[in-house]
Design a protein around this motif. Sequence first.
Motif, PDB file in Angstrom:
ATOM      1  N   HIS A 171     -38.260  16.681  71.631  1.00  0.00           N
ATOM      2  CA  HIS A 171     -37.381  17.852  71.709  1.00  0.00           C
ATOM      3  C   HIS A 171     -37.835  18.889  70.669  1.00  0.00           C
ATOM      4  O   HIS A 171     -38.564  18.583  69.732  1.00  0.00           O
ATOM      5  CB  HIS A 171     -35.905  17.479  71.505  1.00  0.00           C
ATOM      6  N   SER A 173     -35.920  20.189  68.608  1.00  0.00           N
ATOM      7  CA  SER A 173     -35.050  20.093  67.431  1.00  0.00           C
ATOM      8  C   SER A 173     -35.840  19.850  66.146  1.00  0.00           C
ATOM      9  O   SER A 173     -35.389  20.210  65.050  1.00  0.00           O
ATOM     10  CB  SER A 173     -34.023  18.975  67.618  1.00  0.00           C
ATOM     11  N   GLN A 176     -36.163  22.815  63.909  1.00  0.00           N
ATOM     12  CA  GLN A 176     -35.025  23.136  63.018  1.00  0.00           C
ATOM     13  C   GLN A 176     -35.361  22.679  61.599  1.00  0.00           C
ATOM     14  O   GLN A 176     -35.187  23.419  60.628  1.00  0.00           O
ATOM     15  CB  GLN A 176     -33.774  22.351  63.424  1.00  0.00           C
ATOM     16  N   ARG A 197     -41.691  13.543  77.265  1.00  0.00           N
ATOM     17  CA  ARG A 197     -40.941  12.281  77.363  1.00  0.00           C
ATOM     18  C   ARG A 197     -41.575  11.400  78.412  1.00  0.00           C
ATOM     19  O   ARG A 197     -42.141  11.902  79.381  1.00  0.00           O
ATOM     20  CB  ARG A 197     -39.486  12.550  77.748  1.00  0.00           C
ATOM     21  N   GLN A 211     -38.224  23.476  76.369  1.00  0.00           N
ATOM     22  CA  GLN A 211     -36.873  23.657  75.843  1.00  0.00           C
ATOM     23  C   GLN A 211     -36.797  24.942  75.026  1.00  0.00           C
ATOM     24  O   GLN A 211     -37.815  25.465  74.577  1.00  0.00           O
ATOM     25  CB  GLN A 211     -36.500  22.499  74.898  1.00  0.00           C
ATOM     26  N   GLU A 213     -34.652  25.873  71.598  1.00  0.00           N
ATOM     27  CA  GLU A 213     -33.770  25.405  70.541  1.00  0.00           C
ATOM     28  C   GLU A 213     -33.178  26.627  69.861  1.00  0.00           C
ATOM     29  O   GLU A 213     -33.846  27.662  69.754  1.00  0.00           O
ATOM     30  CB  GLU A 213     -34.626  24.635  69.522  1.00  0.00           C
ATOM     31  N   PHE A 251     -24.448  13.840  69.488  1.00  0.00           N
ATOM     32  CA  PHE A 251     -25.829  13.959  69.014  1.00  0.00           C
ATOM     33  C   PHE A 251     -25.791  13.614  67.535  1.00  0.00           C
ATOM     34  O   PHE A 251     -24.819  13.958  66.847  1.00  0.00           O
ATOM     35  CB  PHE A 251     -26.375  15.380  69.195  1.00  0.00           C
ATOM     36  N   TYR A 253     -27.408  14.726  65.077  1.00  0.00           N
ATOM     37  CA  TYR A 253     -27.651  15.817  64.119  1.00  0.00           C
ATOM     38  C   TYR A 253     -26.593  16.897  64.176  1.00  0.00           C
ATOM     39  O   TYR A 253     -26.711  17.919  63.499  1.00  0.00           O
ATOM     40  CB  TYR A 253     -29.048  16.413  64.332  1.00  0.00           C
ATOM     41  N   THR A 254     -25.567  16.706  65.017  1.00  0.00           N
ATOM     42  CA  THR A 254     -24.455  17.662  65.038  1.00  0.00           C
ATOM     43  C   THR A 254     -23.132  16.907  65.014  1.00  0.00           C
ATOM     44  O   THR A 254     -23.023  15.787  65.492  1.00  0.00           O
ATOM     45  CB  THR A 254     -24.494  18.547  66.310  1.00  0.00           C
ATOM     46  N   GLY A 279     -27.221  20.917  75.254  1.00  0.00           N
ATOM     47  CA  GLY A 279     -26.513  20.170  74.217  1.00  0.00           C
ATOM     48  C   GLY A 279     -26.367  21.068  72.997  1.00  0.00           C
ATOM     49  O   GLY A 279     -27.208  21.930  72.752  1.00  0.00           O
ATOM     50  N   CYS A 280     -25.290  20.865  72.246  1.00  0.00           N
ATOM     51  CA  CYS A 280     -25.103  21.712  71.070  1.00  0.00           C
ATOM     52  C   CYS A 280     -24.097  21.092  70.111  1.00  0.00           C
ATOM     53  O   CYS A 280     -23.523  20.042  70.394  1.00  0.00           O
ATOM     54  CB  CYS A 280     -24.632  23.094  71.493  1.00  0.00           C
ATOM     55  N   GLY A 281     -23.885  21.754  69.007  1.00  0.00           N
ATOM     56  CA  GLY A 281     -22.862  21.289  68.074  1.00  0.00           C
ATOM     57  C   GLY A 281     -23.009  21.961  66.727  1.00  0.00           C
ATOM     58  O   GLY A 281     -23.866  22.824  66.523  1.00  0.00           O
ATOM     59  N   ALA A 302     -26.225  24.509  66.274  1.00  0.00           N
ATOM     60  CA  ALA A 302     -27.538  24.385  66.916  1.00  0.00           C
ATOM     61  C   ALA A 302     -27.313  24.063  68.385  1.00  0.00           C
ATOM     62  O   ALA A 302     -26.256  23.569  68.774  1.00  0.00           O
ATOM     63  CB  ALA A 302     -28.344  23.278  66.257  1.00  0.00           C
ATOM     64  N   PHE A 303     -28.309  24.392  69.184  1.00  0.00           N
ATOM     65  CA  PHE A 303     -28.242  23.988  70.605  1.00  0.00           C
ATOM     66  C   PHE A 303     -29.650  23.750  71.105  1.00  0.00           C
ATOM     67  O   PHE A 303     -30.631  24.163  70.468  1.00  0.00           O
ATOM     68  CB  PHE A 303     -27.558  25.069  71.462  1.00  0.00           C
ATOM     69  N   GLY A 304     -29.750  23.097  72.249  1.00  0.00           N
ATOM     70  CA  GLY A 304     -31.052  22.936  72.894  1.00  0.00           C
ATOM     71  C   GLY A 304     -30.852  22.886  74.385  1.00  0.00           C
ATOM     72  O   GLY A 304     -29.952  22.195  74.861  1.00  0.00           O
TER      73      GLY A 304
HETATM   74  N1  DAH Z   1     -32.370  17.846  71.350  1.00  0.00           N
HETATM   75  C1  DAH Z   1     -31.403  17.669  72.417  1.00  0.00           C
HETATM   76  C2  DAH Z   1     -32.136  17.164  73.646  1.00  0.00           C
HETATM   77  O1  DAH Z   1     -33.330  17.234  73.705  1.00  0.00           O
HETATM   78  C3  DAH Z   1     -30.700  18.951  72.714  1.00  0.00           C
HETATM   79  C4  DAH Z   1     -29.859  19.394  71.583  1.00  0.00           C
HETATM   80  C5  DAH Z   1     -28.565  18.929  71.430  1.00  0.00           C
HETATM   81  C6  DAH Z   1     -30.336  20.265  70.634  1.00  0.00           C
HETATM   82  C7  DAH Z   1     -27.770  19.313  70.406  1.00  0.00           C
HETATM   83  C8  DAH Z   1     -29.536  20.677  69.581  1.00  0.00           C
HETATM   84  C9  DAH Z   1     -28.248  20.192  69.489  1.00  0.00           C
HETATM   85  O2  DAH Z   1     -29.959  21.505  68.658  1.00  0.00           O
HETATM   86  O3  DAH Z   1     -27.470  20.591  68.463  1.00  0.00           O
HETATM   87  O4  DAH Z   1     -31.510  16.728  74.564  1.00  0.00           O
END
Ligand code: DAH
Length: 334
Positions: A171, A173, A176, A197, A211, A213, A251, A253-254, A279-281, A302-304
């Motif tokens: 990912h 992420s 970040q 993956r 992706q 981010e 997740f 990290y969030t 996804g986010c948080g 953050a989100f992705g």
């Molecule tokens: N890294 C996650 C994925 O690949 C997506 C993601 C979720 C990124 C939550 C984020 C986050 O920065 O806060 O599915």
Amino acid sequence: MGFLNDIEPLKQTALTELKAAPDLAALEQTKGAWIGPNGKFTALIKQLGTLSKEEKPAAGKLINAAKVELEAALASRREELEMKAALPKEPTDFTLPGRRRALGKLHPLTLVTDDIVRAFRKIGFAVADGPEIEDEYHCFDALNTPADHPARDSQDTFYLNTTDKRLLRTHTSSVQIRVMEKQAPPVRIIVPGRVYRRDNADATHNPTFHQIEGLYVDKNVTVGDLKGTVEFVFRELMGSDVKIRFRPHYFSYTEPSYEIDFTNALVKKMGKDWLEIAGCGMVHPQVFETVGYDPEVWTGWAFGFGIERIAMLRYGINDIRLFYENDVRFLKQF
Ligand code: DAH
């Protein structure tokens, strides 16, 4: 006879001078000095008339052969100098942008990525970048993903055959962490990039995809900011009828974490109510500790999300593999 003996040395001198002419103007001068109307070689030719009938044929032949040789030398030197004159004087900088538009069209994934980047730029986000070959620390540990976490399973991750356990990032992420390691808060970045993956290819999965981010760190950042931002960007991207919904999720990290569902007329047309899109948080305090940000001072979200997913929705594409096959019949349509 002196006359005949003059031909060869004169010719040699003329040849040397022609070959040594440093540029086209000098070459024209040299040509004039030897085979122009008042040239030294032309003078020899003129003297032919003064020879006796017996001497003329041999001398004529000799002079003609020499003249042919001089003209050939002139032509070849001229070609050389013309080529040299056409070359750029300064060393060429191949990194400069071309003056003409590139031929062909942009790939649909590039079009969608550009639109997403444009939407985020409007609200002050900068684009950041990071390596596709990562280490476990940036991809997992620093994101609070412990060694026994299922995401680290070799079923999901491509590990490289190196002693330091390097891998292909699963990912974006990881970026970040790389950005926060280098930069003091506040941070406002997006990261478009390729991820990997160990999925078998089917209509909706591919071993590599893309992706985006996002990371926003500042004081007093809230989930409300996150939701407002995501809504703004999706409306820019997919039209003003877009609706967003947050569902609780996990997740590492969030905290709290959410999955983002999305709907608009297109989704309804597909016979669905909502489509899971990202996804986010709120960034986990442990992640801030790890990169040296004080979690008592700084907050962030953050989100992705997957770019292919959005492109498929936008263009009504039902097989992800079409993006990578480079079939012009597909690519021409964008
Ligand atoms: N890294 C996650 C994925 O690949 C997506 C993601 C979720 C990124 C939550 C984020 C986050 O920065 O806060 O599915």
